[in-house]
Design a protein around this motif. Structure first.
Motif, short mmCIF file in Angstrom:
data_model
loop_
_atom_site.label_atom_id
_atom_site.label_comp_id
_atom_site.label_asym_id
_atom_site.label_seq_id
_atom_site.Cartn_x
_atom_site.Cartn_y
_atom_site.Cartn_z
N PHE A 141 -10.80 8.91 1.12
CA PHE A 141 -11.24 7.76 1.43
C PHE A 141 -12.72 7.66 0.89
CE2 PHE A 141 -7.99 7.87 4.69
CZ PHE A 141 -7.28 6.60 4.47
N LEU A 182 0.71 -1.11 -0.02
CA LEU A 182 0.11 -0.03 -0.20
C LEU A 182 0.62 1.29 0.06
CD1 LEU A 182 -2.60 1.33 0.11
CD2 LEU A 182 -2.82 0.96 2.51
N GLY A 191 -6.07 -1.82 3.93
CA GLY A 191 -6.87 -0.42 3.78
C GLY A 191 -7.68 0.07 5.17
N ILE A 208 -9.95 1.56 -1.93
CA ILE A 208 -9.75 2.62 -0.79
C ILE A 208 -10.01 4.08 -1.06
CG2 ILE A 208 -8.17 3.16 1.10
CD1 ILE A 208 -6.66 0.40 0.16
#
Length: 352
Positions: free
Chosen positions: A179, A81, A280, A115
Motif C-alpha cells: 500500500f 478490485l 480501497g 492504492i
C-alpha cells in the motif's frame, strides 16, 4: 553591421541558404518518421502522468524493452478490485514464467495505482490498439499449458484469481500490492483508535459480500451468500482463541451487517462506509488486520492472502450441479491451511 573583410555578401547568402535547406530537410524527415506510427511507437520513451497525486508511476522506455527482444504481455482489465488484483498477479506470474515483459493497460493502472505501489509499467492508451496482440484466454486456475504460451505480444483474458498462478512467487506478489504510505497510515490510525485503552488487541478483518450477490447467487449460480449463522460461528472461533479479539467489518451491505452481527460485547466495529465506489479504504483496513473472515468473492480472498494469518471462508456455498463450479475451482481459490465452514444450502432446496 560590420562584416569581416574576407567575407562578402555572396558568401553570406550561400551560408544562409545552406542553413535553411538543412532545417527544411530535417523537419521533413522528422515528420515522415512520426507519420509512420507503427514503427515510431517502438522508439519513443513514454512517461505516464495519470497516476495518483504524489505517487507518480513512470513507464520506462519502450525501446529499451524492444531492444531486449522481450516482447510485451498484458491482461484484460475487467471487474472490480479483487478481479483487477487477480488479473495483475496472474499477468505478473505468467509473463515472468514465459520470459516476457509484462505491461498493464491504462484502465488497470487507474484502478490499482492509487492504492498500491505497482512496479509493472503501463502501456499508453494511444498505443494499445497499435500492438499486434495475440489474445489468450485463461480459466481460473493454473494449467500446464500456461507454462508454454507462444507469442511476444500476448493479451491474457478472463477472470483469473487463484494462488496456483503465483503462490510460488508469493513474496513478489506481496511487494506488488504494498500500500501507499498514506493509505497505510490511515488504516493504522483507525485500528489504533479502536484499540483504545486495551493493552493488547488481535484484529480480525471481516468482509461481508452482499450487494448484487444476494440475487445473483441463488438465481444464476444456485448458491447462497453468508448468513448470520456462518458469521456467528466464524467470529466465535476467534473469540474462543483470542481473548482480545476485535472485529473490523467492511461490507457493501452494512445495514444487513448491523442487524445480523452480534455486536453486544463491544468487540465489533462497522468500519467501512458501505460504498462500493471506494473499495480501497475498506480493503486496506482489513488487510492491516491479523486474521480474516471472508464470505464469498475475490475481495475477501485477496484480503486473506495479503494478511497471511488465519482465514475462515464460506465453503460449499453452491449446489453440486451449480454452473458456477464449471468456472470456479474451490481448491484453487482457498489455500489448504484456510478454515472452511460449510454454508447452509437449505434455502435452495425444495420446500417440503
Amino acid at each position: 553591421m560590420h562584416l569581416p573583410e574576407r567575407c562578402n555578401f555572396t558568401q553570406l547568402f550561400l551560408v544562409i541558404c545552406l542553413c535553411f535547406f538543412s532545417l527544411v530537410s530535417f523537419s521533413t524527415f522528422w515528420h515522415l518518421q512520426r507519420k509512420n506510427s507503427y514503427s515510431w511507437w517502438w522508439t519513443i520513451s513514454v512517461k505516464n502522468t495519470s497516476g495518483p497525486p504524489k505517487h507518480e508511476h513512470t513507464t520506462p522506455s519502450v525501446s529499451s524493452i524492444r531492444n531486449k527482444d522481450g516482447g510485451m504481455w498484458t491482461v484484460n482489465s475487467i471487474g472490480r478490485l479483487g478481479n483487477q488484483m487477480g488479473e495483475y498477479a496472474t499477468l505478473y506470474a505468467l509473463a515472468k514464467l514465459n520470459g516476457h515483459q509484462a505491461y498493464i493497460l491504462p484502465a488497470m493502472h487507474r484502478y490499482l495505482a492509487p492504492i498500491f505501489k505497482l512496479t509493472l509499467p503501463m502501456i499508453p492508451s494511444e498505443l494499445v490498439g497499435k500492438i499486434p496482440w495475440r489474445n489468450y484466454g485463461l480459466h481460473d486456475w493454473m494449467s500446464e499449458e500456461y507454462r508454454h504460451i507462444q507469442g511476444k505480444y500476448v493479451r491474457l483474458s478472463g477472470y483469473p484469481c487463484s494462488y496456483t498462478f503465483y503462490h510460488h512467487i508469493r513474496h513478489e506478489i506481496l511487494q506488488e500490492f504494498a500500500f501507499h504510505d498514506y493509505i497505510k497510515e490511515d488504516a493504522n490510525r483507525y485500528l489504533l483508535q479502536i484499540r483504545g485503552q486495551r493493552k493488547t488487541v488481535t484484529y480480525i478483518g471481516v468482509h461481508v459480500r452482499r450487494g448484487d450477490y444476494v440475487h445473483v447467487m441463488p438465481n444464476i449460480w444456485k448458491g447462497v451468500v453468508a448468513d448470520k449463522n456462518y458469521l456467528d460461528k466464524a467470529m466465535n472461533y476467534f473469540r474462543e482463541k483470542y481473548h482480545d479479539a476485535v472485529f473490523v467489518v467492511v461490507s457493501n451491505g452494512m445495514a444487513w451487517c448491523k442487524e445480523n452481527m452480534d455486536a453486544s460485547r463491544g468487540d465489533v466495529y462497522f468500519a467501512g462506509d458501505g460504498q462500493e465506489s471506494s473499495p480501497g479504504r475498506d480493503f486496506a483496513l482489513i488487510a492491516h488486520c491479523n486474521h480474516t473472515i471472508m464470505t464469498i468473492g475475490t475481495f475477501g480472498i485477496w484480503a486473506g492472502y495479503l494478511v497471511g494469518g488465519e482465514t475462515i471462508y464460506l465453503a460449499n456455498y453452491t449446489l453440486p450441479d451449480s454452473p458456477f463450479l464449471k468456472v470456479f475451482k474451490p481448491s484453487a481459490a482457498f489455500l489448504p491451511e484456510w478454515i472452511g465452514i460449510p454454508a447452509d444450502l437449505s434455502p435452495l432446496l425444495p420446500k417440503s
